[in-house]
Design a protein around this motif. Structure first.
Motif, mmCIF file in Angstrom:
data_model
loop_
_atom_site.group_PDB
_atom_site.id
_atom_site.type_symbol
_atom_site.label_atom_id
_atom_site.label_comp_id
_atom_site.label_asym_id
_atom_site.label_seq_id
_atom_site.Cartn_x
_atom_site.Cartn_y
_atom_site.Cartn_z
ATOM 1 N N VAL A 1 -1.534 0.454 13.208
ATOM 2 C CA VAL A 1 -1.846 -0.707 12.369
ATOM 3 C C VAL A 1 -1.517 -0.398 10.912
ATOM 4 C CG1 VAL A 1 -3.689 -2.230 11.552
ATOM 5 C CG2 VAL A 1 -3.630 -1.502 13.947
ATOM 6 N N GLN A 2 -1.847 0.820 10.477
ATOM 7 C CA GLN A 2 -1.523 1.207 9.109
ATOM 8 C C GLN A 2 -0.043 1.022 8.815
ATOM 9 O OE1 GLN A 2 -3.126 4.857 7.267
ATOM 10 N NE2 GLN A 2 -4.325 5.136 9.127
ATOM 11 N N GLN A 3 0.802 1.439 9.728
ATOM 12 C CA GLN A 3 2.245 1.349 9.506
ATOM 13 C C GLN A 3 2.679 -0.073 9.209
ATOM 14 O OE1 GLN A 3 4.101 3.089 12.953
ATOM 15 N NE2 GLN A 3 3.303 5.138 12.546
ATOM 16 N N THR A 4 2.047 -1.034 9.857
ATOM 17 C CA THR A 4 2.411 -2.434 9.659
ATOM 18 C C THR A 4 1.852 -3.001 8.366
ATOM 19 O OG1 THR A 4 2.518 -2.815 12.054
ATOM 20 C CG2 THR A 4 2.260 -4.757 10.648
ATOM 21 N N ILE A 5 0.548 -2.847 8.171
ATOM 22 C CA ILE A 5 -0.081 -3.519 7.033
ATOM 23 C C ILE A 5 0.189 -2.817 5.704
ATOM 24 C CG2 ILE A 5 -1.875 -4.537 8.474
ATOM 25 C CD1 ILE A 5 -3.825 -2.438 7.474
ATOM 26 N N GLU A 6 0.474 -1.518 5.731
ATOM 27 C CA GLU A 6 0.696 -0.805 4.484
ATOM 28 C C GLU A 6 2.103 -1.004 3.936
ATOM 29 O OE1 GLU A 6 -0.498 3.266 4.695
ATOM 30 O OE2 GLU A 6 -2.614 2.766 5.027
ATOM 31 N N ALA B 1 2.586 6.282 -2.607
ATOM 32 C CA ALA B 1 3.670 7.114 -3.121
ATOM 33 C C ALA B 1 3.454 7.450 -4.594
ATOM 34 C CB ALA B 1 5.007 6.407 -2.930
ATOM 35 N N ALA B 2 2.890 6.510 -5.351
ATOM 36 C CA ALA B 2 2.670 6.719 -6.782
ATOM 37 C C ALA B 2 1.475 7.612 -7.069
ATOM 38 C CB ALA B 2 2.485 5.368 -7.470
ATOM 39 N N THR B 3 0.461 7.576 -6.191
ATOM 40 C CA THR B 3 -0.801 8.275 -6.465
ATOM 41 C C THR B 3 -1.034 9.523 -5.623
ATOM 42 O OG1 THR B 3 -1.992 6.927 -4.842
ATOM 43 C CG2 THR B 3 -1.893 6.093 -7.111
ATOM 44 N N GLY B 4 -0.342 9.647 -4.496
ATOM 45 C CA GLY B 4 -0.590 10.752 -3.576
ATOM 46 C C GLY B 4 -1.806 10.552 -2.703
ATOM 47 N N LEU B 5 -2.381 9.358 -2.703
ATOM 48 C CA LEU B 5 -3.564 9.074 -1.897
ATOM 49 C C LEU B 5 -3.175 8.645 -0.484
ATOM 50 C CD1 LEU B 5 -5.604 7.048 -4.538
ATOM 51 C CD2 LEU B 5 -5.925 9.455 -3.905
ATOM 52 N N ASP B 6 -4.150 8.711 0.434
ATOM 53 C CA ASP B 6 -3.975 8.223 1.802
ATOM 54 C C ASP B 6 -4.975 7.104 2.005
ATOM 55 O OD1 ASP B 6 -3.446 7.800 4.455
ATOM 56 O OD2 ASP B 6 -4.292 9.691 5.163
ATOM 57 N N LEU B 7 -4.559 5.885 1.711
ATOM 58 C CA LEU B 7 -5.439 4.735 1.783
ATOM 59 C C LEU B 7 -5.560 4.220 3.212
ATOM 60 C CD1 LEU B 7 -4.025 2.935 -1.373
ATOM 61 C CD2 LEU B 7 -6.112 4.305 -1.244
ATOM 62 N N LEU B 8 -6.713 3.643 3.522
ATOM 63 C CA LEU B 8 -6.987 3.027 4.827
ATOM 64 C C LEU B 8 -6.824 4.023 5.972
ATOM 65 C CD1 LEU B 8 -5.048 -0.362 4.293
ATOM 66 C CD2 LEU B 8 -7.273 0.357 3.383
ATOM 67 N N SER B 9 -7.172 5.266 5.736
ATOM 68 C CA SER B 9 -6.931 6.329 6.720
ATOM 69 C C SER B 9 -7.780 6.192 7.975
ATOM 70 C CB SER B 9 -7.178 7.700 6.082
ATOM 71 O OG SER B 9 -8.506 7.805 5.600
ATOM 72 N N ALA B 10 -8.876 5.422 7.932
ATOM 73 C CA ALA B 10 -9.719 5.235 9.121
ATOM 74 C C ALA B 10 -9.211 4.116 10.025
ATOM 75 C CB ALA B 10 -11.165 4.947 8.700
ATOM 76 N N VAL B 11 -8.193 3.413 9.576
ATOM 77 C CA VAL B 11 -7.583 2.349 10.382
ATOM 78 C C VAL B 11 -6.603 2.990 11.365
ATOM 79 C CG1 VAL B 11 -6.060 0.320 10.255
ATOM 80 C CG2 VAL B 11 -7.857 0.659 8.538
ATOM 81 N N PRO B 12 -6.499 2.487 12.602
ATOM 82 C CA PRO B 12 -5.549 3.062 13.558
ATOM 83 C C PRO B 12 -4.145 3.198 12.960
ATOM 84 C CG PRO B 12 -6.952 1.469 14.654
ATOM 85 C CD PRO B 12 -7.285 1.392 13.195
ATOM 86 N N ALA B 13 -3.494 4.327 13.242
ATOM 87 C CA ALA B 13 -2.217 4.660 12.605
ATOM 88 C C ALA B 13 -1.152 3.593 12.823
ATOM 89 C CB ALA B 13 -1.728 6.012 13.114
ATOM 90 N N VAL C 1 0.828 -1.202 0.000
ATOM 91 C CA VAL C 1 0.000 0.000 0.000
ATOM 92 C C VAL C 1 0.867 1.258 0.000
ATOM 93 C CG1 VAL C 1 -1.739 1.306 1.289
ATOM 94 C CG2 VAL C 1 -1.926 -1.183 1.109
ATOM 95 N N ASP C 2 1.964 1.241 0.740
ATOM 96 C CA ASP C 2 2.856 2.405 0.776
ATOM 97 C C ASP C 2 3.313 2.791 -0.624
ATOM 98 O OD1 ASP C 2 2.761 2.810 3.511
ATOM 99 O OD2 ASP C 2 4.603 1.684 3.934
#
Length: 283
Positions: free
Chosen positions: A269-274, A255-267, A250-251
């Motif tokens: 957790v995002q760091q790990t799964i993205e 980086a390619a699109t400028g989007l913030d995906l899965l932003s409602a997921v706890p931060a 996901v990261d």
């Protein structure tokens, strides 16, 4: 001793003017996000016509950010659960989207004719078979992107089918996909635009799939062990039919699109799964 009646009257008047809130465990309860944006709004899209390159269309069947100048979505997000699946037939009623502002150019069913590119669904027809109306909604042109036929009909379709296999195994899925870049190679060769420049042919097509056991409070249930599939495909007719070949994380898509995906997921957790690239089964 002075009367306290005036003071009490003022307090009561002030209280009556306050905006009413519903208290929760840690403060006012926030309204829930729409179903298809449960994991976040990747671009902060709104229904402001003054933002034509990031215009939110929140439909009963899916949500998307539309780019007027490219004639296609930046991203489309939807929830895949058993309630969305049934026996409704494929409608094939490709048509302009009347929900766009009337003054904007409306991409039509013929905009891709003889281009060598498919009218590629973002939210697929087979993910919306509960009713005829739900299936028909997937044929709006705001849900389409120009896809090389081999991309759309084989590689992309293979992942779509695998997602429905995961759903049948007792899961619910949150899926976000889109495209970026400019220029792809279809069955008639390389093109950058269609329909006299009204539709941009993307260079890449991407998808992110979050897999959860069926349950409630979905955003809060996403954890560090949750399976997240991310792919980034070239929009090229010569690509492999195996979607697993194009797995990324996901990261990298952010980086390619400028989007913030899965932003409602706890931060945390995002760091790990993205940052993790999926290595699970592909069929």
């Amino acid at each position: 001793m002075r009367s306290i009646a005036p003071l009490l009257a003022a307090i009561l008047l002030l209280a009556s003017c306050q905006k009413e809130t519903v208290p929760g465990p840690t403060g006012p309860v926030q309204p829930p996000l729409p179903e298809h944006l449960t994991l976040g709004n990747p671009s902060g899209a709104t229904t402001d016509e003054a933002q034509p390159t990031n215009y939110l269309l929140s439909k009963p069947q899916y949500a998307l950010s539309y780019h007027r100048d490219q004639g296609k979505p930046n991203w489309v997000s939807w929830h895949l659960s058993s309630t969305w699946l049934g026996t409704a037939a494929r409608q094939d009623d490709f048509r302009p989207d009347a929900d766009l502002p009337a003054s904007w150019y409306h991409v039509s069913a013929s905009s891709y004719t003889n281009s060598g590119f498919d009218r590629g669904h973002n939210c697929p027809s087979a993910d919306r078979t509960s009713t005829v109306a739900d299936n028909s909604a997937t044929f709006l042109m705001t849900n389409m992107m120009p896809q090389a036929p081999r991309n759309n009909q084989q590689t992309w379709a293979n992942l779509e089918e695998y997602c429905r296999t995961l759903r049948a195994a007792g899961n619910e899925l949150y899926i976000i996909c889109g495209s970026y870049g400019r220029g792809g190679t279809g069955s008639n060769g390389y093109l950058t635009t269609l329909d006299n420049g009204h539709v941009t042919v993307p260079a890449r097509c991407w998808k992110v799939v979050v897999v959860l056991p069926t349950g409630d409070n979905d955003a809060s249930r996403v954890g560090s062990a949750t399976r997240v599939i991310a792919i980034d495909l070239p929009n090229d007719n010569a690509l492999s039919t195996s979607w697993g070949t194009y797995r990324t994380n996901v990261d990298a898509i952010e980086a390619a699109t400028g989007l913030d995906l899965l932003s409602a997921v706890p931060a945390t957790v995002q760091q790990t799964i993205e940052s993790r690239t999926d290595t699970g089964a592909t069929n």
